[in-house]
Write a protein that holds these residues in place. Structure first.
Motif, short mmCIF file in Angstrom:
data_model
loop_
_atom_site.label_atom_id
_atom_site.label_comp_id
_atom_site.label_asym_id
_atom_site.label_seq_id
_atom_site.Cartn_x
_atom_site.Cartn_y
_atom_site.Cartn_z
N GLU A 1 0.83 -1.21 0.00
CA GLU A 1 0.00 0.00 0.00
C GLU A 1 0.87 1.26 0.00
O GLU A 1 0.54 2.25 -0.66
N ILE A 2 1.95 1.22 0.72
CA ILE A 2 2.86 2.36 0.73
C ILE A 2 3.50 2.53 -0.64
O ILE A 2 3.66 3.66 -1.14
N ARG A 3 3.81 1.41 -1.31
CA ARG A 3 4.36 1.47 -2.66
C ARG A 3 3.38 2.12 -3.62
O ARG A 3 3.77 2.92 -4.49
N VAL A 4 2.10 1.79 -3.47
CA VAL A 4 1.07 2.38 -4.32
C VAL A 4 1.00 3.89 -4.10
O VAL A 4 0.89 4.67 -5.05
N LEU A 5 1.04 4.32 -2.84
CA LEU A 5 1.03 5.75 -2.55
C LEU A 5 2.22 6.45 -3.20
O LEU A 5 2.09 7.53 -3.79
N ARG A 6 3.39 5.84 -3.09
CA ARG A 6 4.59 6.42 -3.67
C ARG A 6 4.48 6.48 -5.20
O ARG A 6 4.84 7.49 -5.82
N ASP A 7 3.97 5.41 -5.81
CA ASP A 7 3.80 5.40 -7.27
C ASP A 7 2.80 6.45 -7.73
O ASP A 7 2.98 7.10 -8.76
N MET A 8 1.70 6.61 -6.96
CA MET A 8 0.71 7.65 -7.28
C MET A 8 1.37 9.03 -7.27
O MET A 8 1.16 9.84 -8.18
N LEU A 9 2.13 9.27 -6.24
CA LEU A 9 2.79 10.57 -6.09
C LEU A 9 3.69 10.86 -7.29
O LEU A 9 3.67 11.97 -7.84
N GLU A 10 4.47 9.88 -7.69
CA GLU A 10 5.39 10.08 -8.82
C GLU A 10 4.62 10.29 -10.12
O GLU A 10 4.97 11.16 -10.93
N ALA A 11 3.55 9.51 -10.34
CA ALA A 11 2.76 9.64 -11.57
C ALA A 11 2.05 10.98 -11.64
O ALA A 11 1.91 11.57 -12.72
N ASP A 12 1.62 11.49 -10.48
CA ASP A 12 0.86 12.74 -10.45
C ASP A 12 1.70 13.96 -10.80
O ASP A 12 1.15 15.02 -11.14
N ARG A 13 3.00 13.84 -10.77
CA ARG A 13 3.86 14.99 -11.11
C ARG A 13 3.66 15.41 -12.57
O ARG A 13 3.88 16.57 -12.91
N ALA A 14 3.24 14.47 -13.41
CA ALA A 14 3.01 14.78 -14.82
C ALA A 14 1.70 15.54 -15.03
O ALA A 14 1.44 16.05 -16.12
N LEU A 15 0.87 15.66 -13.98
CA LEU A 15 -0.45 16.28 -14.10
C LEU A 15 -0.50 17.68 -13.51
O LEU A 15 -1.57 18.29 -13.48
N VAL A 16 0.63 18.18 -13.04
CA VAL A 16 0.62 19.40 -12.23
C VAL A 16 0.01 20.60 -12.94
O VAL A 16 -0.54 21.50 -12.29
N ASP A 17 0.04 20.63 -14.26
CA ASP A 17 -0.52 21.77 -15.00
C ASP A 17 -1.93 21.51 -15.51
O ASP A 17 -2.45 22.28 -16.32
N ASP A 18 -2.55 20.43 -15.07
CA ASP A 18 -3.92 20.07 -15.47
C ASP A 18 -4.77 19.99 -14.21
O ASP A 18 -4.85 18.94 -13.58
N PRO A 19 -5.43 21.10 -13.81
CA PRO A 19 -6.18 21.12 -12.54
C PRO A 19 -7.23 20.03 -12.41
O PRO A 19 -7.39 19.44 -11.34
N ASP A 20 -7.97 19.74 -13.49
CA ASP A 20 -9.02 18.72 -13.40
C ASP A 20 -8.42 17.34 -13.17
O ASP A 20 -8.91 16.56 -12.33
N ALA A 21 -7.36 17.03 -13.91
CA ALA A 21 -6.70 15.73 -13.72
C ALA A 21 -6.06 15.65 -12.34
O ALA A 21 -6.10 14.59 -11.69
N MET A 22 -5.49 16.77 -11.88
CA MET A 22 -4.89 16.79 -10.55
C MET A 22 -5.94 16.59 -9.48
O MET A 22 -5.70 15.91 -8.47
N ALA A 23 -7.12 17.17 -9.66
CA ALA A 23 -8.20 17.01 -8.69
C ALA A 23 -8.62 15.55 -8.59
O ALA A 23 -8.84 15.01 -7.49
N ARG A 24 -8.72 14.88 -9.74
CA ARG A 24 -9.08 13.44 -9.73
C ARG A 24 -7.97 12.63 -9.06
O ARG A 24 -8.24 11.72 -8.27
N ALA A 25 -6.72 12.95 -9.39
CA ALA A 25 -5.59 12.24 -8.79
C ALA A 25 -5.54 12.47 -7.29
O ALA A 25 -5.21 11.56 -6.52
N ASN A 26 -5.88 13.67 -6.86
CA ASN A 26 -5.89 14.01 -5.44
C ASN A 26 -6.91 13.15 -4.69
O ASN A 26 -6.64 12.64 -3.60
N ARG A 27 -8.09 12.99 -5.30
CA ARG A 27 -9.12 12.14 -4.68
C ARG A 27 -8.65 10.69 -4.58
O ARG A 27 -8.87 10.03 -3.55
#
Length: 218
Positions: free
Chosen positions: A102-128
């Motif tokens: 589960e910690i690995r999944v959190l870490r992978d999510m965090l790394e993948a989400d860096r590519a979404l930083v300029d897309d607020p809608d995608a970032m909002a979904r990733a945040n949820r």
């Protein structure tokens, strides 16, 4: 040979997901016949779903019609207080109970989400998704249930605070602090980091709301 029946669609979940996705926003009117046609569901389960959503304060009545509810300033403040406490508790329990996977999944999510930083809608979904993973990693079903209710109410906010300039990058920095604390098994650190994360999001939202009020006066 009898043909198996197709599974019945869950009208409640369909409407709730549409609100969460922004298909229906605060103030939008929901009409039984239109919902039944959109989702391919008969009007009886639609009517029952609307009544259920009204009891949960997701919908409110306007005469004979149902509209998506909105939150006033006091309701917003109350929601963030509850969210901060429950999210913080989830992070504390995740630091204690999360599996290495589960910690690995959190870490992978965090790394993948860096590519979404300029897309607020995608970032909002990733945040949820990120927050939901922390909820699940708490391994407390009753807490997860309460957080689901809180996040349903978050769908009543017309916009995401992540849309504010610079908020996406700060969100990822805050997520990094949370994951690091959970990885270290630091329950109090994880609690504090997630509480601070929610507080920062609330401050951003208050600023956005203030800007909207000022713009409306001009």
């Amino acid at each position: 040979m009898t043909t198996p029946k197709a599974p019945q669609k869950d009208a409640y979940r369909l409407i709730l997901d549409a609100i969460d996705a922004g298909t229906y926003r605060p103030g939008d009117r929901l009409v039984e016949s239109e919902l039944a046609e959109r989702f391919g569901v008969s009007r009886t389960p639609i009517r029952e779903a609307l009544q259920r959503l009204e009891t949960q304060a997701i919908l409110t009545r306007d005469g004979r019609s149902m509209i998506v509810a909105s939150l006033d300033h006091n309701q917003l403040a109350e929601l963030y207080v509850v969210r901060g406490e429950l999210e913080g508790l989830a992070a504390r329990l995740a630091a204690r109970n999360a599996t290495p996977e589960e910690i690995r999944v959190l870490r992978d999510m965090l790394e993948a989400d860096r590519a979404l930083v300029d897309d607020p809608d995608a970032m909002a979904r990733a945040n949820r998704r990120f927050h939901k993973q922390i909820h699940l990693a708490s391994h407390n079903r009753f807490l997860v249930r309460q957080l689901d209710l809180v996040h349903r109410s978050m769908a009543l906010l017309a916009s995401t605070s992540i849309a504010a300039e610079g908020r996406g990058a700060r969100t990822l920095d805050e997520h990094e602090t949370i994951v690091t604390a959970i990885e270290a098994g630091d329950g109090e650190g994880a609690y504090a980091a997630l509480r601070e994360h929610i507080s920062s999001a609330f401050i951003t939202r208050l600023k956005l709301d203030a800007q909207k009020v000022e713009a409306a006066r001009l």
